[in-house]
Design a protein around this motif. Structure first.
Motif, mmCIF file in Angstrom:
data_model
loop_
_atom_site.group_PDB
_atom_site.id
_atom_site.type_symbol
_atom_site.label_atom_id
_atom_site.label_comp_id
_atom_site.label_asym_id
_atom_site.label_seq_id
_atom_site.Cartn_x
_atom_site.Cartn_y
_atom_site.Cartn_z
ATOM 1 N N THR A 73 50.165 34.028 14.545
ATOM 2 C CA THR A 73 52.333 34.301 13.750
ATOM 3 C C THR A 73 52.822 35.384 14.525
ATOM 4 O O THR A 73 52.084 36.060 13.398
ATOM 5 N N GLY A 74 54.171 35.320 13.966
ATOM 6 C CA GLY A 74 54.775 36.592 14.523
ATOM 7 C C GLY A 74 56.182 36.377 13.763
ATOM 8 O O GLY A 74 56.578 34.890 14.426
ATOM 9 N N ASP A 75 56.514 37.539 13.537
ATOM 10 C CA ASP A 75 58.408 37.233 13.092
ATOM 11 C C ASP A 75 58.968 38.454 13.356
ATOM 12 O O ASP A 75 58.051 39.704 13.865
ATOM 13 N N VAL A 76 59.944 38.783 14.422
ATOM 14 C CA VAL A 76 60.525 39.605 14.516
ATOM 15 C C VAL A 76 61.854 40.194 13.681
ATOM 16 O O VAL A 76 62.623 38.926 13.684
ATOM 17 N N SER A 77 61.819 41.131 13.380
ATOM 18 C CA SER A 77 62.620 41.576 12.147
ATOM 19 C C SER A 77 63.882 41.833 12.713
ATOM 20 O O SER A 77 63.830 43.006 13.586
ATOM 21 N N GLU A 108 51.967 45.949 22.198
ATOM 22 C CA GLU A 108 53.107 45.871 23.905
ATOM 23 C C GLU A 108 54.587 45.667 23.431
ATOM 24 O O GLU A 108 55.841 45.955 23.726
ATOM 25 N N ILE A 109 54.418 44.138 22.814
ATOM 26 C CA ILE A 109 55.288 43.276 22.579
ATOM 27 C C ILE A 109 56.206 44.503 21.005
ATOM 28 O O ILE A 109 56.999 44.224 20.956
ATOM 29 N N SER A 110 55.693 44.918 20.307
ATOM 30 C CA SER A 110 55.989 45.550 19.087
ATOM 31 C C SER A 110 56.446 47.203 19.241
ATOM 32 O O SER A 110 57.054 47.685 18.776
ATOM 33 N N GLY A 111 56.060 47.647 21.067
ATOM 34 C CA GLY A 111 56.799 47.982 21.758
ATOM 35 C C GLY A 111 58.058 48.068 22.185
ATOM 36 O O GLY A 111 58.733 48.944 21.941
ATOM 37 N N LYS A 112 58.327 47.064 22.194
ATOM 38 C CA LYS A 112 60.126 46.283 22.669
ATOM 39 C C LYS A 112 60.747 46.053 21.699
ATOM 40 O O LYS A 112 61.678 45.817 21.484
ATOM 41 N N MET A 113 60.125 45.629 20.763
ATOM 42 C CA MET A 113 60.666 44.861 19.109
ATOM 43 C C MET A 113 60.056 44.853 18.329
ATOM 44 O O MET A 113 58.876 45.596 18.297
ATOM 45 N N LYS A 114 60.619 45.334 16.846
ATOM 46 C CA LYS A 114 60.472 45.655 15.201
ATOM 47 C C LYS A 114 59.858 44.362 15.385
ATOM 48 O O LYS A 114 59.978 42.991 14.836
ATOM 49 N N MET A 115 58.371 44.698 15.409
ATOM 50 C CA MET A 115 57.470 42.541 14.765
ATOM 51 C C MET A 115 57.156 43.245 13.435
ATOM 52 O O MET A 115 56.617 44.015 12.806
ATOM 53 N N LYS A 116 56.685 41.571 12.791
ATOM 54 C CA LYS A 116 55.899 41.638 11.836
ATOM 55 C C LYS A 116 54.648 40.471 11.898
ATOM 56 O O LYS A 116 54.881 39.130 12.215
ATOM 57 N N ASP A 120 60.776 33.153 15.561
ATOM 58 C CA ASP A 120 59.448 32.631 14.933
ATOM 59 C C ASP A 120 58.772 33.200 15.932
ATOM 60 O O ASP A 120 59.496 32.240 16.556
ATOM 61 N N ILE A 121 57.330 33.368 16.133
ATOM 62 C CA ILE A 121 56.474 33.467 17.607
ATOM 63 C C ILE A 121 54.837 32.756 16.785
ATOM 64 O O ILE A 121 54.253 32.847 15.866
ATOM 65 N N VAL A 122 54.336 32.249 18.023
ATOM 66 C CA VAL A 122 53.185 31.481 17.681
ATOM 67 C C VAL A 122 52.547 31.599 19.358
ATOM 68 O O VAL A 122 53.302 31.945 20.280
ATOM 69 N N MET A 123 50.930 32.315 18.854
ATOM 70 C CA MET A 123 50.758 33.392 20.648
ATOM 71 C C MET A 123 48.652 32.858 20.236
ATOM 72 O O MET A 123 47.909 33.108 19.412
#
Length: 324
Positions: A22-26, A124-132, A108-111
């Motif tokens: 899982t992941g979360d965009v701050s 790559e995704i973290s480079g476009k937006m702040k990810m946790k 909220d992301i599941v991948m």
């Protein structure tokens, strides 16, 4: 997203032996620009120049269009990274080059993806937006996602593993506590098998609000609890003008929930993993309601794994069992 989309991600993980996490965009909304729209905001009186309106360059939490701006930004960023948006569910994205699948619900992301692609795609995704990035859905631990809890477990006496999902017991405890049923005696079925026409009086306004609140709370869990879906559907039909009889049926359902609050829905595969077999089963009870409307129910499975289940009242009145 639909529960079906999340389970497609899990099916992909089981089929290929991949991990799911899982992941979360701050501060998600603050990433999105406003495009060609012009929005102004008035600053609090404690700030300088608070008497003048200020033009926004980014979306703010609380703005009516903020979710729209965020969705446009997220879809654009994913497209630039090589992800393709699903036509069936706009919250699902597929990375065609690697076969990875991602489902997003606001921030909220599941991948899932192959092991050798995980770090690259996440960076790559973290480079476009702040990810946790959160925890991997792994063996022996429960991971929280969208109010549910997920885990991975070995299949007894079989090959491979499976996912399991459950609603936290504290969620059911809160619903039971509202009705003073935390210490009630459980029952083994959610509803009576046969019901007579309900001619009992309607509920008063205060009890009516409690009825609607409880039915709404139970509707939220039916994707993970298909055993109560038909009873909840029936109770929801009477939410506009509930009767004392329906109130009694609702309390019986809560007694059933009391004894089954720890149930888990296992999502496992059957058969070979190198082929895809989709199975749909549907049935209908003809003219089973007092208004002569039929009820349809069914399940959709892929390689033995439950994707979706439903129980709903038909819109029109069927003239025969075949038509139903």
């Amino acid at each position: 997203p639909r529960p079906l989309s999340i389970r497609v991600v899990l099916h992909r993980a089981l089929t290929n032996g991949w991990a799911a996490w899982t992941g979360d965009v701050s501060t998600a909304f603050l990433h999105a620009g406003l495009g060609d729209d012009v929005e102004f905001v008035k600053l609090p009186p404690t700030e300088e120049n608070s008497e003048h309106p200020h033009r926004l360059r980014k979306a703010l939490y609380g703005m009516r269009k903020a979710p729209k701006y965020w969705q446009q930004f997220f879809a654009q960023m994913m497209t630039e990274l090589g992800w393709t948006r699903s036509l069936n569910d706009p919250q699902m994205f597929v990375h065609l080059a690697t076969g990875s699948v991602l489902v997003a619900h606001v921030d909220d992301i599941v991948m899932t993806s192959a092991k050798d692609e995980q770090e690259h795609l996440r960076d790559e995704i973290s480079g476009k937006m702040k990810m946790k990035w959160g925890e991997e859905v792994r063996l022996g631990a429960w991971t929280k996602f969208l109010g549910r809890e997920w885990t991975r477990r070995a299949v007894p006496g079989g090959e491979g593993d499976a996912f399991a999902v459950r609603c936290p017991e504290r969620y059911f405890e809160a619903v039971l506590d509202q009705h003073g049923l935390k210490a009630c005696r459980p029952v083994v079925t959610p509803d009576e098998p046969e019901r007579q026409e309900d001619r009992t009086p309607m509920l008063d306004a205060a009890t009516h609000r409690r009825y609607r609140s409880t039915v709404g709370a139970l509707m939220w869990v039916i994707a993970e609890r298909p055993d109560i879906a038909n009873t909840v559907r029936s109770l929801a039909r009477g939410a506009a003008h509930p009767t004392e009889g329906q109130w009694g049926r609702m309390k019986r359902l809560l007694r059933y929930v009391r004894g089954t609050s720890a149930l888990e829905l296992e999502l496992s595969l059957c058969g070979p993993k190198d082929s895809i077999e989709v199975l749909g089963i549907a049935d209908a009870s003809w003219a089973s309601g007092a208004d002569r409307k039929s009820v349809s129910g069914g399940v959709l499975m892929i390689n033995g794994m439950l994707l979706e289940s439903f129980s709903r009242t038909q819109v029109s009145i069927a003239q025969s069992t075949c038509e139903a």
